[in-house]
Design a protein around this motif. Structure first.
Motif, PDB file in Angstrom:
ATOM      1  N   GLY A   1       0.783  -1.234   0.000  1.00 35.81           N
ATOM      2  CA  GLY A   1       0.000   0.000   0.000  1.00 35.81           C
ATOM      3  C   GLY A   1       0.809   1.276   0.000  1.00 35.81           C
ATOM      4  N   GLY A   2       2.128   1.184   0.192  1.00 39.04           N
ATOM      5  CA  GLY A   2       2.948   2.378   0.278  1.00 39.04           C
ATOM      6  C   GLY A   2       3.048   2.893   1.697  1.00 39.04           C
ATOM      7  N   SER A   3       2.021   2.640   2.482  1.00 34.97           N
ATOM      8  CA  SER A   3       2.015   2.976   3.897  1.00 34.97           C
ATOM      9  C   SER A   3       0.977   2.095   4.573  1.00 34.97           C
ATOM     10  N   LEU A   4       1.095   1.967   5.883  1.00 36.17           N
ATOM     11  CA  LEU A   4       0.124   1.164   6.616  1.00 36.17           C
ATOM     12  C   LEU A   4      -1.270   1.763   6.470  1.00 36.17           C
ATOM     13  N   GLU A   5      -1.390   3.080   6.525  1.00 37.52           N
ATOM     14  CA  GLU A   5      -2.681   3.740   6.424  1.00 37.52           C
ATOM     15  C   GLU A   5      -3.353   3.449   5.080  1.00 37.52           C
ATOM     16  N   ASN A   6      -2.580   3.532   3.988  1.00 37.56           N
ATOM     17  CA  ASN A   6      -3.145   3.238   2.670  1.00 37.56           C
ATOM     18  C   ASN A   6      -3.571   1.779   2.559  1.00 37.56           C
ATOM     19  N   PHE A   7      -2.756   0.900   3.148  1.00 28.77           N
ATOM     20  CA  PHE A   7      -3.080  -0.522   3.079  1.00 28.77           C
ATOM     21  C   PHE A   7      -4.362  -0.822   3.848  1.00 28.77           C
ATOM     22  N   VAL A   8      -4.552  -0.189   4.992  1.00 30.63           N
ATOM     23  CA  VAL A   8      -5.783  -0.390   5.768  1.00 30.63           C
ATOM     24  C   VAL A   8      -6.999   0.034   4.945  1.00 30.63           C
ATOM     25  N   GLU A   9      -6.868   1.122   4.199  1.00 31.51           N
ATOM     26  CA  GLU A   9      -7.957   1.524   3.306  1.00 31.51           C
ATOM     27  C   GLU A   9      -8.216   0.456   2.253  1.00 31.51           C
ATOM     28  N   MET A  10      -7.153  -0.134   1.726  1.00 31.06           N
ATOM     29  CA  MET A  10      -7.310  -1.220   0.759  1.00 31.06           C
ATOM     30  C   MET A  10      -8.007  -2.424   1.402  1.00 31.06           C
ATOM     31  N   MET A  11      -7.656  -2.729   2.638  1.00 30.55           N
ATOM     32  CA  MET A  11      -8.287  -3.849   3.347  1.00 30.55           C
ATOM     33  C   MET A  11      -9.791  -3.641   3.470  1.00 30.55           C
ATOM     34  N   ASN A  12     -10.176  -2.450   3.904  1.00 28.97           N
ATOM     35  CA  ASN A  12     -11.599  -2.192   4.105  1.00 28.97           C
ATOM     36  C   ASN A  12     -12.378  -2.190   2.790  1.00 28.97           C
ATOM     37  N   ALA A  13     -11.751  -1.675   1.735  1.00 28.67           N
ATOM     38  CA  ALA A  13     -12.409  -1.688   0.427  1.00 28.67           C
ATOM     39  C   ALA A  13     -12.556  -3.116  -0.088  1.00 28.67           C
ATOM     40  N   ARG A  14     -11.495  -3.919   0.048  1.00 28.70           N
ATOM     41  CA  ARG A  14     -11.554  -5.306  -0.442  1.00 28.70           C
ATOM     42  C   ARG A  14     -12.538  -6.128   0.383  1.00 28.70           C
ATOM     43  N   ALA A  15     -12.598  -5.866   1.671  1.00 28.68           N
ATOM     44  CA  ALA A  15     -13.552  -6.584   2.521  1.00 28.68           C
ATOM     45  C   ALA A  15     -14.978  -6.329   2.046  1.00 28.68           C
ATOM     46  N   ARG A  16     -15.295  -5.092   1.722  1.00 30.65           N
ATOM     47  CA  ARG A  16     -16.637  -4.773   1.223  1.00 30.65           C
ATOM     48  C   ARG A  16     -16.913  -5.484  -0.095  1.00 30.65           C
ATOM     49  N   GLU A  17     -15.914  -5.522  -0.966  1.00 34.38           N
ATOM     50  CA  GLU A  17     -16.096  -6.217  -2.245  1.00 34.38           C
ATOM     51  C   GLU A  17     -16.395  -7.691  -2.038  1.00 34.38           C
ATOM     52  N   LEU A  18     -15.824  -8.279  -1.011  1.00 34.84           N
ATOM     53  CA  LEU A  18     -16.022  -9.707  -0.738  1.00 34.84           C
ATOM     54  C   LEU A  18     -17.315  -9.975   0.018  1.00 34.84           C
ATOM     55  N   GLY A  19     -18.028  -8.930   0.410  1.00 34.09           N
ATOM     56  CA  GLY A  19     -19.303  -9.113   1.089  1.00 34.09           C
ATOM     57  C   GLY A  19     -19.266  -8.893   2.582  1.00 34.09           C
ATOM     58  N   ALA A  20     -18.135  -8.411   3.102  1.00 36.38           N
ATOM     59  CA  ALA A  20     -18.012  -8.130   4.540  1.00 36.38           C
ATOM     60  C   ALA A  20     -18.490  -6.709   4.789  1.00 36.38           C
ATOM     61  N   VAL A  21     -19.759  -6.562   5.134  1.00 33.80           N
ATOM     62  CA  VAL A  21     -20.366  -5.231   5.200  1.00 33.80           C
ATOM     63  C   VAL A  21     -20.421  -4.663   6.617  1.00 33.80           C
ATOM     64  N   ASN A  22     -20.083  -5.472   7.612  1.00 35.82           N
ATOM     65  CA  ASN A  22     -20.080  -5.004   9.004  1.00 35.82           C
ATOM     66  C   ASN A  22     -18.689  -5.154   9.620  1.00 35.82           C
ATOM     67  N   THR A  23     -17.688  -4.804   8.825  1.00 40.39           N
ATOM     68  CA  THR A  23     -16.282  -4.980   9.211  1.00 40.39           C
ATOM     69  C   THR A  23     -15.532  -3.670   9.068  1.00 40.39           C
ATOM     70  N   HIS A  24     -14.594  -3.429   9.971  1.00 38.37           N
ATOM     71  CA  HIS A  24     -13.677  -2.317   9.811  1.00 38.37           C
ATOM     72  C   HIS A  24     -12.326  -2.723  10.398  1.00 38.37           C
ATOM     73  N   PHE A  25     -11.286  -2.624   9.574  1.00 39.23           N
ATOM     74  CA  PHE A  25      -9.936  -2.965  10.018  1.00 39.23           C
ATOM     75  C   PHE A  25      -9.151  -1.692  10.310  1.00 39.23           C
ATOM     76  N   ALA A  26      -8.258  -1.785  11.299  1.00 41.19           N
ATOM     77  CA  ALA A  26      -7.425  -0.641  11.679  1.00 41.19           C
ATOM     78  C   ALA A  26      -5.947  -0.955  11.541  1.00 41.19           C
ATOM     79  N   ASN A  27      -5.593  -2.221  11.326  1.00 43.88           N
ATOM     80  CA  ASN A  27      -4.194  -2.607  11.134  1.00 43.88           C
ATOM     81  C   ASN A  27      -4.138  -3.887  10.313  1.00 43.88           C
ATOM     82  N   ALA A  28      -2.930  -4.301   9.962  1.00 44.78           N
ATOM     83  CA  ALA A  28      -2.770  -5.444   9.058  1.00 44.78           C
ATOM     84  C   ALA A  28      -2.559  -6.761   9.776  1.00 44.78           C
ATOM     85  N   SER A  29      -2.384  -6.731  11.093  1.00 45.26           N
ATOM     86  CA  SER A  29      -2.021  -7.948  11.827  1.00 45.26           C
ATOM     87  C   SER A  29      -3.142  -8.504  12.691  1.00 45.26           C
TER      88      SER A  29
END
Length: 463
Positions: free
Chosen positions: A155-183
């Protein structure tokens, strides 16, 4: 005379009631079949679901990885802390965005992101791994600093990657999820549900590169690097793989997790014959419980369910006017779509004729490549036995002759219902009853006149 009319009105009323009941039953039955009303289907077809086992985990779900069918759920939509099961999404994003031979260089922030009690491989500042090596360290050994390093690399940074995580989670159908870190380290703003994690796991299980790494039973070794002279050898922490204390012959990998706030967590993949299942258990009080609960659910799933293929014609019959044209999705989004054969997961005793379909109006359609997508669910009674995405294309006339109630204005891009004349069944019944009453009235009136004339003639003769 009055009593005769009372009898006639009562007869007509009885006829009206009988006809109304008959028509109402026929109409309601047809509507239920068309709309996919699971409760009515259940009553008519004897739809039943296999009796589920008891588990100790606070939250759990069992789904079919191929169809999305939900076989079992327990508090599956309750907010939970996933702990290191988070790393399956970190791994999936890495696989989807990187080549295996790319070099990951660990920053000071990444290398120093762990404490002595965190799972880690003692990675140094400036140390370099290949993406492939890092993925093994992430998914098998659950090293937290590797999660941080991969996040920065992707992601270039942890913050950008977390945004990618949340976007990908929504695409996969995870609509009640929010991630704040990668681990998966505890953060009150880092949460999911058992259902959402199963949707994320489904995306992982359907990625062959991810599965090849995550299903590794043997040890894996990261050789000497630019800053570490000795090799580091480790094994998968999932205890249901071969050679582990909780060995389960159908296990194909997964991910463990634990924090004080989450309890013991576990995501597991398993495959038997032609069925691939995913089990998620959260809030387990003991490490072993998560494995025994998972095995219990897998055995129950494999023993009680089967896969069937529904033809395109069958799918089209599910997709009716009532469950689509009257839904909120239709009123907002133009469409051009086709319906193909689909695989469903149903109980062993079930029949394909018992399946219904519903447009998921709670799923917010997303615009991708000038088209909208929304979710659809195949239902067996109240249970979802398959899920899919329905795509609505803009600006194209609908051509499916099995869905005839559409037309398109040549000057616009919007598909609209064709004009048609419709009339309520109750109006037909009321008109019919009125006609019957009128006929009876006319007939009685004519008979009364005949009797009156006959009486007059008879009276004249006697005089």
């Amino acid at each position: 005379m009055r009593s005769k009319w009372i009898n006639r009105v009562l007869s007509v009323a009885l006829l009206f009631t009988t006809l109304t009941t008959s028509v109402s039953y026929t109409f309601s039955t047809a509507y239920a079949e068309e709309a996919g009303a699971s409760t009515q289907q259940s009553a008519q077809s004897g739809v039943s679901w296999p009796e589920a086992p008891e588990i100790s985990a606070g939250n759990g779900i069992l789904i079919d990885a191929d169809t999305g069918a939900i076989l079992y759920e327990k508090n599956a939509y309750t907010k939970c802390y996933p702990a290191s099961t988070t790393k399956i999404l970190t791994g999936l994003l890495t696989v989807e965005n990187c080549g295996m031979d790319e070099t990951v260089t660990f920053s000071r922030a990444a290398a120093n992101s762990v404490t002595w009690e965190d799972s880690n491989l003692a990675t140094k500042v400036g140390e370099q791994y290949t993406v492939e090596q890092a993925l093994y360290g992430l998914l098998l050994y659950s090293a937290n600093e590797i999660a941080y390093g991969l996040a920065e690399h992707v992601g270039g940074s942890l913050e950008n990657f977390v945004e990618m995580m949340n976007a990908r989670a929504r695409e996969l159908g995870a609509v009640n999820t929010h991630f704040a870190n990668a681990s998966g380290l505890y953060d009150p703003n880092h949460y999911t549900t058992a259902y959402d994690m199963a949707m994320i796991a489904r995306g992982c299980y359907n990625n062959s590169t991810f599965v090849n790494i995550d299903s590794t039973e043997d040890t894996y070794t990261i050789g000497p690097t630019n800053l570490t002279g000795e090799s580091r050898t480790f094994r998968h922490r999932h205890q249901m793989l071969k050679g582990r204390p909780m060995y389960y012959e159908y296990c194909k990998g997964g991910k463990t997790g634990f924090t004080d706030q989450s309890g013991f967590t576990l995501v597991t993949f398993a495959e038997k014959n032609d069925m691939r299942l995913i089990c998620v258990v959260f809030n387990c009080s003991d490490s072993n419980i998560r494995f025994t609960d998972t095995r219990t659910l897998f055995d129950w799933g494999f023993d009680n369910f089967k896969k069937i293929t529904a033809s395109s014609d069958t799918i089209s019959s599910y997709f009716s006017g009532s469950n689509y044209y009257q839904s909120a999705v239709y009123s907002r989004y133009p469409e051009n779509f086709s319906l193909s054969a689909s695989t469903l997961t149903i109980p062993n005793h079930a029949n394909v004729s018992d399946i219904t379909l519903a447009v998921n109006e709670n799923y917010t359609p997303e615009e991708i490549d000038n088209a909208y997508t929304t979710g659809i669910r195949f239902k067996y009674g109240d249970n979802t036995v398959a899920t899919s995405l329905l795509t609505f294309s803009k600006g194209t006339a609908h051509t499916d002759n099995r869905l005839p109630y559409l037309s398109q204005d040549a000057d616009t891009e919007t598909v609209q219902p064709r004009w048609c004349f419709s009339i309520s069944i109750w109006v037909i019944v009321a008109v019919f009853a009125a006609v019957v009453i009128l006929i009876c009235f006319i007939r009685d009136y004519q008979m009364s006149r005949r009797r009156s004339l006959h009486a007059r003639r008879h009276h004249r003769r006697r005089r």
